[in-house]
Write an enzyme that holds these catalytic residues in place. Sequence first.
Site, short mmCIF file in Angstrom:
data_model
loop_
_atom_site.label_atom_id
_atom_site.label_comp_id
_atom_site.label_asym_id
_atom_site.label_seq_id
_atom_site.Cartn_x
_atom_site.Cartn_y
_atom_site.Cartn_z
N CYS A 59 0.84 -1.20 0.00
CA CYS A 59 0.00 0.00 0.00
C CYS A 59 0.88 1.25 0.00
O CYS A 59 1.90 1.31 0.68
CB CYS A 59 -0.92 -0.01 1.23
SG CYS A 59 -1.99 1.42 1.30
N CYS A 63 0.68 4.51 7.02
CA CYS A 63 0.08 4.38 8.37
C CYS A 63 1.03 3.59 9.29
O CYS A 63 1.38 2.44 8.97
CB CYS A 63 -1.28 3.69 8.26
SG CYS A 63 -2.31 4.41 6.97
N CYS A 66 0.52 -0.14 10.35
CA CYS A 66 -0.01 -1.13 9.40
C CYS A 66 1.05 -2.04 8.78
O CYS A 66 2.05 -1.58 8.22
CB CYS A 66 -0.79 -0.41 8.30
SG CYS A 66 -1.64 -1.56 7.21
N CYS A 103 -16.93 -8.45 5.84
CA CYS A 103 -16.22 -7.19 5.61
C CYS A 103 -14.97 -7.45 4.78
O CYS A 103 -14.11 -8.24 5.18
CB CYS A 103 -15.75 -6.58 6.92
SG CYS A 103 -17.08 -6.29 8.07
N CYS A 134 -19.79 -5.22 3.91
CA CYS A 134 -19.03 -4.05 4.36
C CYS A 134 -17.72 -4.06 3.58
O CYS A 134 -17.17 -5.14 3.34
CB CYS A 134 -18.76 -4.18 5.85
SG CYS A 134 -17.64 -2.93 6.50
N CYS A 194 -19.16 3.11 9.13
CA CYS A 194 -18.47 2.39 10.20
C CYS A 194 -17.16 3.14 10.39
O CYS A 194 -16.30 3.13 9.49
CB CYS A 194 -18.24 0.94 9.75
SG CYS A 194 -17.16 0.00 10.84
N ARG A 266 -17.93 -1.70 18.21
CA ARG A 266 -17.29 -2.99 17.93
C ARG A 266 -15.94 -3.12 18.63
O ARG A 266 -15.06 -2.27 18.46
CB ARG A 266 -17.10 -3.20 16.42
CG ARG A 266 -16.42 -4.54 16.12
CD ARG A 266 -16.41 -4.90 14.65
NE ARG A 266 -17.74 -4.86 14.10
CZ ARG A 266 -18.11 -4.09 13.07
NH1 ARG A 266 -17.23 -3.33 12.48
NH2 ARG A 266 -19.34 -4.11 12.64
N1 SAM Z 1 -6.57 0.64 3.24
C1 SAM Z 1 -7.81 1.01 3.75
C2 SAM Z 1 -7.74 2.14 4.74
O1 SAM Z 1 -6.78 2.25 5.47
O2 SAM Z 1 -8.68 2.92 4.78
C3 SAM Z 1 -8.58 -0.14 4.38
C4 SAM Z 1 -7.87 -1.18 5.21
S1 SAM Z 1 -7.15 -0.67 6.75
C5 SAM Z 1 -6.22 -2.07 7.17
C6 SAM Z 1 -8.52 -0.54 7.86
C7 SAM Z 1 -8.26 -0.13 9.29
O3 SAM Z 1 -7.70 -1.21 10.01
C8 SAM Z 1 -7.29 1.01 9.57
O4 SAM Z 1 -7.86 2.26 9.37
C9 SAM Z 1 -6.96 0.79 11.02
O5 SAM Z 1 -7.86 1.52 11.85
C10 SAM Z 1 -7.14 -0.72 11.21
N2 SAM Z 1 -5.84 -1.37 11.43
C11 SAM Z 1 -4.90 -1.63 10.51
N3 SAM Z 1 -3.81 -2.20 11.05
C12 SAM Z 1 -4.05 -2.28 12.39
C13 SAM Z 1 -3.30 -2.78 13.48
N4 SAM Z 1 -2.07 -3.25 13.33
N5 SAM Z 1 -3.86 -2.74 14.72
C14 SAM Z 1 -5.11 -2.24 14.87
N6 SAM Z 1 -5.87 -1.76 13.85
C15 SAM Z 1 -5.35 -1.78 12.63
FE1 SF4 Z 2 -2.72 1.21 3.46
FE2 SF4 Z 2 -2.65 0.00 5.80
FE3 SF4 Z 2 -2.94 2.62 5.71
FE4 SF4 Z 2 -4.95 1.02 4.86
S1 SF4 Z 2 -4.15 1.19 6.94
S2 SF4 Z 2 -4.16 2.86 3.87
S3 SF4 Z 2 -3.77 -0.68 4.03
S4 SF4 Z 2 -1.14 1.48 5.02
#
Ligand code: SAM
Ligand code: SF4
Length: 341
Positions: A59, A63, A66, A103, A134, A194, A266
Site C-alpha cells: 500500500c 500508516c 499497518c 467485511c 461491508c 463504520c 465494535r
Molecule cells: N486501506 C484502507 C484504509 O486504510 O482505509 C482499508 C484497510 S485498513 C487495514 C482498515 C483499518 O484497520 C485502519 O484504518 C486501522 O484503523 C485498522 N488497522 C490496521 N492495522 C491495524 C493494526 N495493526 N492494529 C489495529 N488496527 C489496525
Molecule cells: Fe494502506 Fe494499511 Fe494505511 Fe490502509 S491502513 S491505507 S492498508 S497502510
Amino acid sequence: MTTQTGDELRHDWDISEVQALFELPLNDLLFQAHSLHRANFDPNTIQISTLLSIKTGRCSEDCGYCSQSAHHNTELESEALLSIDEVVEAAQKAKSEGADRFCMGAAWSRPNKRDFPKVLEMIKAVKSLDMESCVTLGMLDSDQVQKLKEAGLDYYNHNLDTSPEFYGNVISTRTFQDRIDTLNNVQEAGINVCSGGILGMGEERKDRCSLLIQLANMSKHPDSVPINMLVQVEGTPLFGADEIEPLEFVRTVAVARIMMPRSVVRLSAGREEMSDEMQAMCFFAGANSVFYGERLLTTEGASAQADQKLFASLGMKTSLEKKKACGTKSEHSEQASAASA
Ligand code: SAM
Ligand code: SF4
Ligand code: DTB
C-alpha cells in the site's frame, strides 16, 4: 454536564465534559454506560462480522501501525486482488460459522479504475448469500460512493484512527480532513458509516477524548464504531509503542457508548491479547459487536472456538442466532425491541 438518555442524540460534546466522563469512578462510569446500553440494545446479543483481506500489502500510504504499508519492512507477503470465487467461498464459510456481516478490506489508498468494478461484483455476490456487506477500500470520491450504493453495499468502514492532534505522529501521506471528506461522501449517499479508531499507539487520554468527540459530533453518529487495540507488527514504526492499560481501554468503550448511545460499538482488533474478563467488561461497558474468525486482515484473530466458549459462558447470543429465533431481519430494530420489552 448533560448526559444522553438515548432519546435525543448529542452532537455538541466538548473536551471538558468528555474528560469528566473518563475521570468518573469506574463503577459510576460503567453504570451510566450500561444503563444507556440497555435502554437501546439487548445487552446479551452480539453482532459478529468476519473480515477478509481481498488485496494484501504494497500500500502506498504510510500508516504507522499497518503491516501492509510499502513504507515499512514487515514479513507480510503481498497478494493481488482475490477472485470472486475465492471471496464467495470465504463468505459462505463465515456465514456457516455464524457471521451475519462480511467485511472486505483492500490495501489501497483509494480504489483504482481496473479493480473497482470487481469489488462491486464481490459486494453483489455477498449480498446474494443473504449477508450484510461491508468494505474498506481507502478514500472514495462521490462517483465511487454512488456505485457502491447501487451495488447494495450496507456499510463502509473508514476509521479516523486517532485524534486530529495526534494524527501526524501516525500518518503523513493523507490528512485527517481527507478521511472526513470520504466519510461525508459515504454518509450523503445513504450508506451506513463504520468509523472508529485505534488505541494503544502512544496517544494520551486527551487524544482518546478528542477522537470520540470527532466521531460523536459528526452530523450523524457513525452507525458502527470499531475500537481497535493496536496489534503490534514487527517492522512497523509503532512496534514497541506503550501499551494501553486494560481499564483505560474499558473506560474508552464506556465513554463511546455514552456519547453514541445508538451506535453499534465494535470490540475490534487486539482481542486475542485481551483476557475473557477484560472482554466481558467491554461488553458490559457497551461493546456489542466483534470481528470473528481466526484471521483479521493480515494478523491472527481470536479463535472462533474460544469466542463460542466465551459467548456461552457470558450467556450471550449472536445476532444471527437471535434473528433465526425471532424470524426477523433487522439487527438494530430487533435488538432495540428486545431492549424495550
Ligand atoms: N486501506 C484502507 C484504509 O486504510 O482505509 C482499508 C484497510 S485498513 C487495514 C482498515 C483499518 O484497520 C485502519 O484504518 C486501522 O484503523 C485498522 N488497522 C490496521 N492495522 C491495524 C493494526 N495493526 N492494529 C489495529 N488496527 C489496525
Ligand atoms: Fe494502506 Fe494499511 Fe494505511 Fe490502509 S491502513 S491505507 S492498508 S497502510
Ligand atoms: C477495523 O476497524 N479494524 C479492522 C477492520 N476495521 C478493517 C482491521 C483490523 C486489522 C488488524 C491488523 C491486521 O490484521 O492487519
